[in-house]
Design a protein around this motif. Structure first.
Motif, PDB file in Angstrom:
ATOM      1  N   LYS A   1      42.151  53.414  54.358  1.00 52.62           N
ATOM      2  CA  LYS A   1      41.937  52.277  54.905  1.00 52.62           C
ATOM      3  C   LYS A   1      41.148  52.370  56.002  1.00 52.62           C
ATOM      4  N   GLY A   2      41.335  53.826  56.582  1.00 53.93           N
ATOM      5  CA  GLY A   2      40.247  53.658  58.216  1.00 53.93           C
ATOM      6  C   GLY A   2      40.247  53.375  59.147  1.00 53.93           C
ATOM      7  N   VAL A   3      41.852  53.250  59.529  1.00 54.26           N
ATOM      8  CA  VAL A   3      42.269  52.482  60.200  1.00 54.26           C
ATOM      9  C   VAL A   3      42.382  53.239  61.734  1.00 54.26           C
ATOM     10  N   TYR A   4      42.048  53.131  62.924  1.00 51.84           N
ATOM     11  CA  TYR A   4      41.807  54.053  64.266  1.00 51.84           C
ATOM     12  C   TYR A   4      43.620  53.701  64.588  1.00 51.84           C
ATOM     13  N   LEU A   5      43.477  54.458  64.993  1.00 49.40           N
ATOM     14  CA  LEU A   5      45.199  54.759  65.633  1.00 49.40           C
ATOM     15  C   LEU A   5      44.560  54.898  67.435  1.00 49.40           C
ATOM     16  N   ALA A   6      45.108  54.333  67.954  1.00 45.37           N
ATOM     17  CA  ALA A   6      45.545  54.200  69.098  1.00 45.37           C
ATOM     18  C   ALA A   6      46.518  54.396  69.882  1.00 45.37           C
ATOM     19  N   HIS A   7      45.962  56.416  70.063  1.00 44.84           N
ATOM     20  CA  HIS A   7      47.087  56.901  70.542  1.00 44.84           C
ATOM     21  C   HIS A   7      46.965  57.033  72.091  1.00 44.84           C
ATOM     22  N   CYS A   8      48.029  56.548  72.682  1.00 52.86           N
ATOM     23  CA  CYS A   8      48.104  56.149  73.922  1.00 52.86           C
ATOM     24  C   CYS A   8      49.399  57.064  74.570  1.00 52.86           C
ATOM     25  N   ALA A   9      49.489  58.164  74.809  1.00 53.83           N
ATOM     26  CA  ALA A   9      50.165  59.010  75.265  1.00 53.83           C
ATOM     27  C   ALA A   9      51.242  59.083  76.542  1.00 53.83           C
TER      28      ALA A   9
ATOM     29  N   ILE B   1      55.966  61.126  71.268  1.00 52.16           N
ATOM     30  CA  ILE B   1      55.109  61.724  71.210  1.00 52.16           C
ATOM     31  C   ILE B   1      54.493  61.526  69.516  1.00 52.16           C
ATOM     32  N   MET B   2      52.918  60.931  69.634  1.00 54.80           N
ATOM     33  CA  MET B   2      52.541  61.815  68.091  1.00 54.80           C
ATOM     34  C   MET B   2      52.508  62.750  68.413  1.00 54.80           C
ATOM     35  N   PRO B   3      52.265  62.907  66.878  1.00 51.87           N
ATOM     36  CA  PRO B   3      51.486  64.389  66.229  1.00 51.87           C
ATOM     37  C   PRO B   3      50.548  64.571  66.159  1.00 51.87           C
ATOM     38  N   LEU B   4      49.533  64.418  66.970  1.00 54.43           N
ATOM     39  CA  LEU B   4      48.143  64.376  67.301  1.00 54.43           C
ATOM     40  C   LEU B   4      47.610  65.472  65.943  1.00 54.43           C
ATOM     41  N   ARG B   5      47.712  66.401  66.273  1.00 59.79           N
ATOM     42  CA  ARG B   5      46.966  67.897  66.164  1.00 59.79           C
ATOM     43  C   ARG B   5      47.437  67.465  64.367  1.00 59.79           C
ATOM     44  N   ARG B   6      48.407  67.481  63.825  1.00 63.97           N
ATOM     45  CA  ARG B   6      48.979  67.763  63.048  1.00 63.97           C
ATOM     46  C   ARG B   6      48.391  65.915  61.798  1.00 63.97           C
ATOM     47  N   ASN B   7      48.191  64.846  62.646  1.00 65.01           N
ATOM     48  CA  ASN B   7      47.223  63.090  62.709  1.00 65.01           C
ATOM     49  C   ASN B   7      45.487  63.895  62.456  1.00 65.01           C
ATOM     50  N   LEU B   8      45.266  64.779  63.407  1.00 68.83           N
ATOM     51  CA  LEU B   8      43.758  64.600  63.150  1.00 68.83           C
ATOM     52  C   LEU B   8      43.329  66.171  62.076  1.00 68.83           C
ATOM     53  N   GLU B   9      44.279  66.939  61.468  1.00 62.91           N
ATOM     54  CA  GLU B   9      44.443  67.498  60.305  1.00 62.91           C
ATOM     55  C   GLU B   9      44.303  66.796  59.182  1.00 62.91           C
TER      56      GLU B   9
ATOM     57  N   GLY C   1      42.795  64.020  58.575  1.00 66.32           N
ATOM     58  CA  GLY C   1      41.986  62.639  58.125  1.00 66.32           C
ATOM     59  C   GLY C   1      42.327  61.643  58.214  1.00 66.32           C
ATOM     60  N   LEU C   2      43.297  61.694  59.734  1.00 71.20           N
ATOM     61  CA  LEU C   2      43.919  60.188  60.417  1.00 71.20           C
ATOM     62  C   LEU C   2      42.637  59.946  61.741  1.00 71.20           C
ATOM     63  N   THR C   3      42.048  58.696  61.839  1.00 72.14           N
ATOM     64  CA  THR C   3      40.788  58.901  63.042  1.00 72.14           C
ATOM     65  C   THR C   3      41.777  58.265  63.853  1.00 72.14           C
ATOM     66  N   CYS C   4      42.528  59.047  64.775  1.00 78.02           N
ATOM     67  CA  CYS C   4      42.965  59.034  66.436  1.00 78.02           C
ATOM     68  C   CYS C   4      41.969  58.650  67.406  1.00 78.02           C
ATOM     69  N   THR C   5      42.155  57.975  68.217  1.00 77.51           N
ATOM     70  CA  THR C   5      41.475  57.923  69.269  1.00 77.51           C
ATOM     71  C   THR C   5      42.323  57.335  70.526  1.00 77.51           C
TER      72      THR C   5
ATOM     73  N   LYS D   1      32.542  59.671  71.612  1.00 76.42           N
ATOM     74  CA  LYS D   1      32.147  59.594  69.976  1.00 76.42           C
ATOM     75  C   LYS D   1      33.028  58.527  69.366  1.00 76.42           C
ATOM     76  N   GLY D   2      34.776  59.321  69.354  1.00 76.86           N
ATOM     77  CA  GLY D   2      35.895  58.774  68.096  1.00 76.86           C
ATOM     78  C   GLY D   2      35.542  57.998  68.320  1.00 76.86           C
ATOM     79  N   PRO D   3      36.325  56.825  69.869  1.00 77.99           N
ATOM     80  CA  PRO D   3      36.433  55.432  69.751  1.00 77.99           C
ATOM     81  C   PRO D   3      35.323  54.475  69.600  1.00 77.99           C
ATOM     82  N   GLY D   4      33.602  55.563  69.434  1.00 74.18           N
ATOM     83  CA  GLY D   4      32.786  54.488  70.025  1.00 74.18           C
ATOM     84  C   GLY D   4      32.020  54.133  68.442  1.00 74.18           C
TER      85      GLY D   4
END
Ligand code: GUN
Ligand code: FE
Length: 417
Positions: A276-284, A294-302, A304-308, A356-359
């Motif tokens: 769905k191309g949902v933006y996941l706002a990562h609020c560390a 802690i969100m598994p940010l690296r794994r999520n990015l790998e 293809g999830l959109t994390c900001t 650029k990611g969240p932009g």
């Protein structure tokens, strides 16, 4: 909205892997949009007004996809609590005060003043359930020159009487009324069911229809805290997951939805969010403050999830996006100690996830490529006369320890603010 040239040390993140450093270069703005970065100014731009910022850094403006305006007043307080207790002890009593427009004017005035001095040029903001106070917040943001989306919160269950909307119909009617009043050039409405526990099925159904009817984006919270996740399971035992609840009610609009936190997710949920191309706002910072996880940010990015990177004020204690980048990198390092294959975030990736990611939520914003909205920060990190530092070193110092005093100029859509 003018056309002009800035000279300085220009840095942006074209992709997570590609940080671009253009020392001693020229950044051209035409009609509010970037034309490009040039090491020598092409003849055709020689007639444009030029501001020479010398050794200063020029960075893209930052985009914070998740913060709560009415919580700014109590940032840094109640950090010994976890989410559900913090909501009851701190958040709901404070948000109830926004029924009073004179309090809202005072507190929102301070919030907007702080935000407009920060590195944030674009934001997506929660208000409260109150339509009048939320419209007032929008007026203040519009006057600030920032670009934003603002949401009137919807809540018709499981919150104190003072904040609970009478029922789904009343909540939807108030939302439509607010939508009719909330017409601004740079400050747009976004539908805002607070989170699953505070919205009935009837309300979520209505909001799902409303976002289609008015073609509106949606923001909410997802899988932030283990007790919250268990509660959602109790409330919706027949649905497969927390993410599936939002999806069932039409609240995951493709490329137009922001979900904050998204820590505890199954592979199936991640597939749905990615598709769905949902933006996941990562609020560390928020997740550390409220001991959420802690969100598994690296794994999520790998995957293809959109994390900001987002601040989540006031569970995050500062709206300063440069500091949010630093904190996100620090937490990713601690996480990498326990997870061998998940490398820590780099400075370039951090900058990308705040620019650029969240932009992209706003279309073409957050970098200096041709056609991108001209949002820029001019950064002065030369505090000791004669001390030699490269532009990349200055960038690192700004991210880790810069503040408003280091931001000496700011442009939004090509206008100096
Ligand atoms: N979940 C529901 N409401 C909130 C909120 O205001 N802040 C955070 N961090 N999580 C929430
Ligand atoms: Fe939040």
């Amino acid at each position: 909205m003018g056309s002009f040239v800035l000279h300085g040390n220009i840095i942006d993140s074209e992709s997570p892997e590609r940080l671009r450093v253009a020392a001693d270069s020229y950044l051209v703005c035409e009609e509010g949009r970037c034309t490009g970065v040039f090491s020598a100014l092409p003849e055709r731009f020689s007639g444009l007004p030029l501001t020479d910022f010398g050794d200063r850094l020029i960075l893209p403006g930052m985009t914070d996809l998740h913060l709560h305006a009415p919580q700014f007043a109590f940032r840094g307080l109640g950090m010994d609590l976890e989410l559900l207790d913090w909501l009851n002890a701190r958040t709901f009593p404070e948000e109830a005060k926004y029924a009073d427009l004179s309090y809202a004017a005072l507190a929102y005035g301070q919030f907007v003043d702080c935000l407009r001095r920060s590195a944030t040029t674009r934001a997506v903001v929660f208000g409260t359930v109150h339509p009048a106070a939320t419209t007032l917040l929008m007026e203040l943001l519009e006057a600030s020159g920032l670009v934003s989306y603002v949401g009137k919160v919807n809540m018709d269950r499981d919150c104190p009487e003072a904040l609970r909307e009478a029922d789904a119909a009343a909540s939807l009617a108030a939302t439509e009324q607010w939508l009719a009043s909330a017409r601004f050039a740079h400050t747009k409405p976004i539908l805002t069911p607070r989170f699953v526990p505070s919205t009935t099925e009837k309300l979520m159904t209505g909001l799902g229809r409303l976002c289609e009817t008015y073609d509106l984006p949606v923001q909410s919270h997802l899988s932030e805290n283990r007790n919250e996740v268990a509660w959602v399971k109790e409330l919706h035992p027949d649905l497969p997951s927390y993410t599936a609840v939002y999806d069932t009610f039409g609240l995951l609009r493709p490329e137009k939805t922001i979900m904050a936190h998204a820590i505890y997710l199954s592979d199936e949920e991640k597939r749905l969010l990615r598709d769905k191309g949902v933006y996941l706002a990562h609020c560390a910072q928020s997740n550390a403050n409220l001991t959420s996880g802690i969100m598994p940010l690296r794994r999520n990015l790998e995957n293809g999830l959109t994390c900001t990177i987002a601040s989540d004020v006031a569970a995050g204690h500062t709206p300063a996006m440069n500091k949010q980048i630093a904190l996100t990198i620090e937490i990713s390092k601690l996480y990498s100690l326990k997870h061998d294959r998940e490398k820590a975030l780099t400075i370039g990736e951090g900058l990308y996830l705040a620019t650029k990611g969240p932009g992209r939520f706003y279309g073409q914003t957050g970098s200096f490529e041709k056609g991108y909205a001209f949002d820029a920060l001019v950064i002065h990190m030369d505090d000791i006369e004669g001390l030699e530092r490269t532009p990349f070193e200055k960038l690192q110092q700004f991210i880790y320890d810069g503040d408003d005093r280091n931001i000496i100029a700011r442009y939004v859509d090509g206008v100096s603010r």
